[in-house]
Design an enzyme around this catalytic site. Structure first.
Site, PDB file in Angstrom:
ATOM      1  CD  GLN A 114      -2.100   1.379   2.866  1.00  0.00           C
ATOM      2  OE1 GLN A 114      -1.422   1.192   3.795  1.00  0.00           O
ATOM      3  NE2 GLN A 114      -3.448   1.765   3.047  1.00  0.00           N
ATOM      4  CB  SER A 117       1.974   6.957   5.001  1.00  0.00           C
ATOM      5  OG  SER A 117       0.638   6.417   5.782  1.00  0.00           O
ATOM      6  CB  SER A 149       4.428  -3.650   5.942  1.00  0.00           C
ATOM      7  OG  SER A 149       2.955  -3.408   5.810  1.00  0.00           O
ATOM      8  CD  GLU A 232      -4.312   0.634   7.505  1.00  0.00           C
ATOM      9  OE1 GLU A 232      -4.845   1.898   7.143  1.00  0.00           O
ATOM     10  OE2 GLU A 232      -3.037   0.707   7.982  1.00  0.00           O
ATOM     11  CD  GLU A 365      -2.826  10.721  19.948  1.00  0.00           C
ATOM     12  OE1 GLU A 365      -2.448  10.223  18.982  1.00  0.00           O
ATOM     13  OE2 GLU A 365      -2.363  10.553  21.073  1.00  0.00           O
TER      14      GLU A 365
END
Lengths: 395, 371
Positions: A114, A117, A149, A232, A365
């Site tokens: 994936q 990010s 990963s 996910e 958060e």
């Protein structure tokens, strides 16, 4: 055709086992035959590894296969493909894409990773800066991704990239399938707090992607990515756990076996965490019962929060409980593990690895914001990024 | 390891349709008869209990007889349904002797196993809502071991809902007795309680007489079973209470504006409410697990109850404390009902054993001994 019931699924599974006896059939051949029989994921459509059956009936098939000692597709090795790429391809892919990608994905012939990010886009993923620029029939991609990963094992990646920098950030993103063998893809291991490298950095330089490997419309990539991200979070928090099955297990065993380590302070903390771990297990069990009954609740968003905190507190307690032994660490050697087991290895590893549980797949958060806004309907913070073109955002 | 491991059947942690119907009936009754201003006004009156409310709940809806078999005049339902009633009572904090009479005293009488005689006659009266009985046991007691008199002479307290009771179930060294509250030699004197919505009293027996229901051993086992059911279902009351606190806090912070925006839009507050939501969701799983274990007679019941009490006590207190804090000044007033919930939550955390005591039970059952 009406959807098959449990008896029909059992019958078809036995038929598969009779036609392809696991003992004498090559593993990959068996998995392909299982896919073609619609018994891979029964809730998928006919022809794509499923039978349009209720998802809750999958355990019927799995139980028959386990009893017959049939090989499985090693789901932990191909988790990203199964849990994230597949539902996204199913939801947004063209017929050609579904035909091409789902079978080798499920069988495990092609591993997926994936590419979401970026160093500059973590919690604010929609601010991502990897660019995809039109070039004739396809796209040229340049940028850097991180926390990937399986990138070094993957044949394909799901990728989001910016196709229009002149509109607000959520609207200028498109979603692609990226060929990891493209010469412009460079994968470097990213060594982490535990000493090993579970993840990679991926550098994309002039990577060419044909337009028929786009998922969803141009500029609709954020919407497509929501499907991936929802899956996910479910896959991280949603697996079944027996009593003392999580991180509390090794601590409780150490407590029983080694009375010399016991202190009053540790006892109080252990009991508090034992109760919380048991309640988290029951909460997960209740969520599963809701799903089976067809009444999915919002509880899923909370499970990851609960397990992240518990894993951290329990493993922290374990390091203290072990005394002298807790001062040691198994091995700092840089390695690239193929499988990640949060409860594996020693207490020091568990303590360090679990720090990632409140960061990966959405920080705690951000998840608290999601619960507050989507479940409790609390108003959002005032925002200054919604109507600003991506290129004008501060960074 | 010989510690208790998982039993075969997974507990049913959901609510059935019938349970949801029962919830709707109880909620609508409480909305009618026990809104916050009414409850606050009653706490300072001579009649903290509303007899009309009790009649409608116990007899009209039939909630008093949920645990009692039909042949003894009850509804033949289970702890699962009684737990739903308690969730709603927790949500409203209306004074009603439901937990003490319809759960604990009823369970004690059921545990005696009598099909006829005075115990079963009393059971029928309780089930039909004609009388109220409470155990003459300190409300903080988690077991009968340290909660009995030598004889029908002495002082017991604080006893919850004694002022609403017609009959006291009194464990003594000589057996378990049913003692009428208006009999000679019986005094029930109200105490000033921290929790305004569950009145406490001191019971003084001075040469009183009563009906002997069981010998000392059978009586002690029955009282233990009653207190176990009470602790298990108290978790559902705590769940309902916590849920009310969260709902009202969310409502208030969405409406209350400071700094030209709803205060509920500040992450510092949102995160606290989201955390509370997670605790409430978890408390629901723990409370349902305890209710289901009691209902099915699961061998896991003592553990399920201890886990539920060890967890839900803390959640209810946390929810009520956050409710007061996030309401700001209004949360400190007598006029706003938040204080009723804080007082109930704090008292509930001691009732039938503190969270710490229940953690000790977990330690014993799971073989995680102290140093």
């Amino acid at each position: 055709m009406t959807a098959p019931d449990a008896a029909e699924l059992r019958r078809r599974t036995r038929e598969l086992l009779a036609a392809h006896p696991p003992a004498t059939t090559d593993r990959t051949d068996f998995l392909k035959a299982r896919f073609d029989a619609g018994l891979a994921w029964v809730h998928y459509p006919v022809g794509l590894g499923g039978l349009d059956a209720p998802r809750s009936l999958q355990p019927v098939v799995d139980a028959e296969l386990v009893a017959a000692d049939a090989p499985d597709n090693d789901p932990r090795r191909i988790g990203i493909g199964l849990g994230m790429a597949a539902p996204t391809i199913l939801g947004f892919g063209t017929d050609e894409q579904k035909e091409r990608f789902l079978r080798p994905l499920w069988v495990g012939e092609e591993v997926w990773c994936q590419l979401f990010s970026e160093p500059g886009a973590g919690s604010d993923l929609a601010a991502l800066g990897t660019r995809a620029v039109r070039d004739g029939e396809g796209w040229v991609v340049d940028g850097q991704k991180v926390w990937t990963s399986s990138a070094h094992l993957a044949r394909w990646a799901i990728l989001i990239a910016r196709t229009d920098p002149d509109v607000p950030k959520h609207r200028g993103i498109s979603y692609f399938i990226c060929d990891m063998t493209d010469p412009g893809v460079e994968v470097r291991p990213l060594r982490q707090i535990t000493g090993e490298a579970e993840f990679n950095e991926v550098f994309l330089t002039g990577v060419r992607i044909p337009d028929n490997r786009r998922l969803g419309a141009v500029g609709e990539g954020w919407k497509v990515a929501q499907t991936t991200l929802m899956n996910e979070r479910v896959s991280i928090g949603g697996s079944r756990i027996p009593r003392e099955g999580g991180m509390i297990g090794p601590v409780a065993r150490t407590w029983r076996e080694r009375p010399e380590l016991r202190t009053h302070d540790l006892h109080q903390r252990l009991l508090t965490l034992w109760v919380e771990a048991e309640v988290a297990r029951l909460t997960g069990e209740r969520l599963r019962q809701q799903l089976v009954a067809g009444q999915p609740g919002p509880e899923g968003s909370g499970m990851k929060l609960a397990f992240a905190r518990l894993n951290q507190e329990i493993s922290g307690l374990e390091v203290e409980l072990l005394g002298d032994e807790g001062l040691l660490y198994g091995d700092w050697t840089m390695r690239r593990p193929e499988l990640v087991d949060f409860t594996g290895r020693d207490a020091g590893y568990r303590y360090l690895r679990s720090k990632g549980n409140s960061i990966e797949g959405g920080t705690s958060e951000v998840l608290l914001n999601i619960v507050a806004e989507r479940v409790l309907a609390l108003p959002s913070e005032p925002r200054n990024d919604k109507d600003v073109a991506w290129k004008d955002l501060s960074r | 390891m010989t510690a208790q491991t998982q039993s075969g059947q997974a507990p049913d942690l959901l609510y059935s349709e019938a349970e949801e119907d029962l919830r709707a009936a109880v909620r609508s009754l409480l909305a009618d008869r026990a809104d916050a201003p009414t409850v606050i006004a009653r706490t300072e009156s001579d009649t903290p209990y509303d007899p009309e409310l009790w009649k409608a709940l116990a007899t009209g809806i039939g909630a008093a007889g949920l645990l009692v078999p039909e042949e003894l005049g009850g509804q033949g339902a289970t702890h699962r349904e009684a737990a739903v009633v308690l969730e709603e009572l927790g949500r409203s904090v209306a004074p009603a002797p439901y937990l003490t009479s319809s759960v604990v005293a009823t369970e004690i009488l059921l545990a005696l196993g009598a099909q006829d005689g005075p115990a079963s006659a009393l059971l029928t009266e309780l089930a039909e809502g004609r009388r109220v009985a409470v155990p003459a046991v300190p409300f903080a007691a988690a077991s009968a071991a340290n909660a009995r008199l030598d004889s029908l002479d002495g002082v017991v307290g604080p006893v919850a809902d004694a002022a609403a009771a017609d009959v006291l179930l009194v464990p003594t060294a000589d057996g378990l007795y049913a003692v009428e509250t208006d009999a000679p030699g019986v005094r029930v004197e109200p105490l000033v309680a921290l929790d305004l919505t569950r009145p406490l009293a001191t019971v003084t027996l001075d040469g009183a007489s009563g009906t002997r229901l069981a010998d000392a051993d059978a009586g002690r086992r029955a009282v233990d079973r009653g207190l176990l059911a009470g602790a298990g279902l108290l978790a559902s009351e705590q769940l309902g209470l916590a849920e009310w606190c969260l709902t009202e806090t969310v409502r208030h912070t969405r409406e209350r504006h400071q700094f030209n925006r709803p205060v509920g839009s500040f992450q510092a507050l949102k995160h606290r409410m989201a955390q509370l939501w997670l605790e409430v969701v978890s408390a629901r799983a723990a409370a349902r697990n305890a209710a289901d274990a009691l209902a099915t007679g699961s061998p896991d019941t003592p553990l399920a109850v201890a886990v539920a009490q060890a967890y839900c006590s803390k959640v209810a207190v946390h929810a009520a404390e956050e409710c007061v804090q996030l309401h700001g000044g209004i949360g400190m007033t007598w006029e706003h009902p938040a204080h009723l919930y804080l007082k109930r939550a704090k008292a509930d955390a001691t009732a039938y054993g503190t969270a710490g005591r229940h953690r000790e039970t977990v330690a014993a059952l799971m073989e995680l001994p102290a140093p």
